[in-house]
Design a protein around this motif. Structure first.
Motif, mmCIF file in Angstrom:
data_model
loop_
_atom_site.group_PDB
_atom_site.id
_atom_site.type_symbol
_atom_site.label_atom_id
_atom_site.label_comp_id
_atom_site.label_asym_id
_atom_site.label_seq_id
_atom_site.Cartn_x
_atom_site.Cartn_y
_atom_site.Cartn_z
ATOM 1 N N CYS A 53 -5.711 4.885 -1.195
ATOM 2 C CA CYS A 53 -5.132 3.573 -1.546
ATOM 3 C C CYS A 53 -6.228 2.520 -1.712
ATOM 4 N N GLU A 85 -2.968 5.855 5.469
ATOM 5 C CA GLU A 85 -1.737 6.144 6.223
ATOM 6 C C GLU A 85 -1.475 7.640 6.447
ATOM 7 N N PRO A 86 -1.482 8.466 5.410
ATOM 8 C CA PRO A 86 -1.126 9.873 5.668
ATOM 9 C C PRO A 86 -2.314 10.718 6.141
ATOM 10 N N CYS A 121 -3.914 -0.418 2.359
ATOM 11 C CA CYS A 121 -3.019 0.578 2.944
ATOM 12 C C CYS A 121 -2.460 0.046 4.263
ATOM 13 N N ASP A 122 -1.259 0.458 4.557
ATOM 14 C CA ASP A 122 -0.345 -0.214 5.488
ATOM 15 C C ASP A 122 -0.953 -1.006 6.649
ATOM 16 N N THR A 193 -2.146 0.898 -3.600
ATOM 17 C CA THR A 193 -1.164 1.127 -2.536
ATOM 18 C C THR A 193 0.169 1.573 -3.143
ATOM 19 N N CYS A 194 1.034 2.113 -2.302
ATOM 20 C CA CYS A 194 2.319 2.642 -2.759
ATOM 21 C C CYS A 194 3.028 1.613 -3.646
ATOM 22 N N ALA A 200 2.604 -1.647 2.711
ATOM 23 C CA ALA A 200 1.425 -2.234 2.085
ATOM 24 C C ALA A 200 1.816 -3.406 1.184
HETATM 25 FE FE1 FES Z 1 -1.469 3.836 1.546
HETATM 26 FE FE2 FES Z 1 1.244 3.985 0.998
HETATM 27 S S1 FES Z 1 -0.097 5.539 1.736
HETATM 28 S S2 FES Z 1 -0.099 2.285 0.900
#
Ligand code: FES
Length: 569
Positions: A53, A85-86, A121-122, A193-194, A200
């Motif tokens: 991201c 995040e993941p 990212c989040d 980002t998503c 995010a």
């Molecule tokens: Fe990074 Fe969704 S995984 S913003």
């Protein structure tokens, strides 16, 4: 006032020597005396191969540096922790406070007059802003920006609301292994980002609402030229902040701006995580976020942003519809427009930015909202004495008032082991309960609150059930899901006392969450629970021990108790 390279000299007992040594060593990188006499803008570098991201961060840094230098200051880039995040075990939330501490201490330790925080990212933007508020050095946020939407067989899709939708279809055996693999290549078609209103994007929108980022920062797609121009503008503004020494975060993070951010959170259909992070940011400024006020705003401020998971579109469409300035214009009656912003001036000036887009359906007016109430409701009751949260805008309307039989899972491991057991006694109108997944229990309060529908029910076509936990869920998730139950089970909250077969009543309109078991029985279960220690290994060392000893509950932002602002009661 001491500025630039003279700030915060290393302690050798001889300040003259400290400066001499510092200059001698930095000159090894080819800087001139002229450059080293300029105000310094630090740029927090969160690029990492483990954080896709942030794939555009190197290009953004170059753009920011250009802006800083065009304005006569010296940009110096420094690395910090980055959280993809993941890619973080057990969950990025476990590490948010570590990133905040890292960022805070590196801003404090190194000689800079202002700082540009590049995150996305989040957990990254919350960590960076928590840090900046604690240091109280002039700071400006530059989000990495959302990725663009993807396409598959004529359908528009994006991470990660559609990741969950397609995965649920795969679990229900409507999509085979080959097709789900193909779809995984279409869900994230660019860096950034998503592309939905996940955590995010929520945090990026809150940055504009709080006045910490330039207008349109939340929505310009990550891979577009405008994102780089925004980087250059952010650099220019940062240079001015470095010269002026103002505004500092303490002038921007106020009761008024926190309330403005709560309005934004309700109106955008924001992530439940946003509430935890906003609470933590406020806590650093010594402000206690009032959940009752948030609830009250939720009854008056409707969801206006028609973006997934609450709506139909994607972040790039939000951008083309006018972005945050257009949204702020719509919710202006609920905002304190006199709040200061980092761009200079007030939030009222932000309203004038961005374009009016006739005929668009992504940012609705107050009189034609996407949902009549705000994104979230805070629930109280004997099951959540200190509150629980539901994202009502992404829930099934038919389940918002529901009484059902509890099916309890004691931990994430228990959930994994039994949820798809063909012998699990579960019906579509049951309520799935997950506990020991809170801040201490898991630890780190993972995004496990989006419990999967048991596969035998999914195959029958069941798409949603009431689910209750002390965990969080991704901002990209959807369903009738009650989260952040406080206090969590691991510290003896009432969630620890629920048994399979108990009845639970959820009434979102009344803001209630109750275990339908009489008080005497609850008290006797509580006495028995106290007699048995929680079934988990307590950490003995390192960051995990610090986390265990210091993390606060969700209604307090999950910050560490010793990091709150001094004025916080
Ligand atoms: Fe990074 Fe969704 S995984 S913003």
């Amino acid at each position: 006032m001491t500025t630039g390279l003279r700030k915060g000299l290393t302690s050798y007992g001889d300040p003259g020597f400290s400066l001499f040594l510092r200059k001698a060593l930095i000159k090894s990188m080819g800087y001139s005396d002229d450059a080293l006499d300029r105000p310094i803008v630090g740029i927090a570098n969160t690029a990492s191969d483990f954080n896709p991201c942030h794939g555009n961060v190197p290009a953004l840094i170059e753009a920011v540096k250009r802006g800083v230098m065009l304005s006569g200051a010296l940009p110096l880039v420094f690395p910090t922790i980055s959280l993809g995040e993941p890619f973080c075990h057990p969950t990025a939330m476990f590490l948010r406070n570590l990133m905040a501490m890292d960022t805070e201490e590196m801003i404090r330790a190194q000689p800079m007059d202002a700082v540009v925080l590049i995150g996305g990212c989040d957990k990254t933007l919350p960590a960076q802003v928590m840090a900046a508020v604690s240091v109280d050095l002039p700071a400006i946020v530059l989000p990495t920006g959302p990725m663009v939407a993807g396409h598959y067989r004529g359908e528009v899709l994006g991470a990660c609301t559609d990741c969950r939708r397609f995965w649920a279809a795969h679990r229900a055996e409507h999509i085979d292994a080959g097709e789900i693999e193909q779809i995984s290549g279409r869900l994230a078609p660019s860096t950034g980002t998503c592309g939905v209103m996940g955590t995010a994007s929520t945090m990026a929108c809150l940055m504009e609402g709080l006045g910490l980022a330039l207008p349109m920062s939340a929505s310009v797609p990550a891979n577009q030229a405008d994102r780089l121009r925004l980087g250059e503008s952010t650099g220019r503004r940062a240079a001015q902040l470095a010269v002026d020494g103002a505004p500092k975060p303490s002038a921007l993070i106020t009761k008024a701006s926190i309330r403005n951010a709560m309005v934004v959170l309700q109106a955008i259909g924001g992530s439940t995580n946003g509430l935890i992070h906003l609470t933590a940011i406020a806590g650093r400024a010594g402000i206690r976020l009032d959940l009752n006020e948030f609830n009250e705003l939720g009854r008056r401020v409707p969801v206006l942003v028609n973006v997934k998971p609450s709506g139909a579109h994607y972040m790039e469409h939000f951008h083309y519809a006018g972005g945050m300035p257009a949204l702020l214009r719509q919710v202006a009656p609920h905002l304190d427009l006199a709040a200061s912003v980092v761009a200079g001036g007030t939030l009222r000036d932000t309203l004038a930015c961005g374009e009016e887009v006739p005929g668009q359906d992504v940012i609705r007016p107050l009189d034609a909202p996407l949902a009549s109430q705000g994104a979230m409701a805070v629930l109280y009751g004997n099951l959540a004495p200190d509150g629980a949260v539901i994202k009502q805008s992404a829930a099934s309307p038919s389940l918002l008032r529901h009484t059902g039989r509890a099916v309890v899972f004691d931990s994430l491991q228990d959930l994994t082991k039994r949820i798809d057991d063909p012998n699990l006694d579960v019906r579509p109108d049951d309520i799935l309960v997950l506990r020991n997944a809170g801040p201490k229990g898991a630890p780190g309060m993972p995004e496990a609150g989006y419990l999967p529908i048991p596969v035998k029910l999914a195959r029958q076509g069941v798409k949603d059930m009431v689910r209750i936990s002390d965990a969080r869920m991704s901002g990209t998730a959807f369903g009738t899901i009650v989260l952040h139950v406080c206090p969590e089970a691991a510290v003896g909250g009432p969630l620890a006392l629920v048994r399979t077969g108990d009845r639970i009543a959820l009434d979102v309109e009344a803001r209630r969450l109750d275990l339908l078991v009489d008080d005497a029985e609850i008290q006797s279960r509580l006495a028995a629970w106290k007699a048995s220690p929680p079934d988990r290994e307590l950490p003995l060392r390192g960051y995990a021990k610090l986390f265990e000893d210091s993390v606060l509950q969700a209604n307090e932002g999950c910050d560490f108790d010793f990091l709150l602002g001094r004025k916080c009661p």
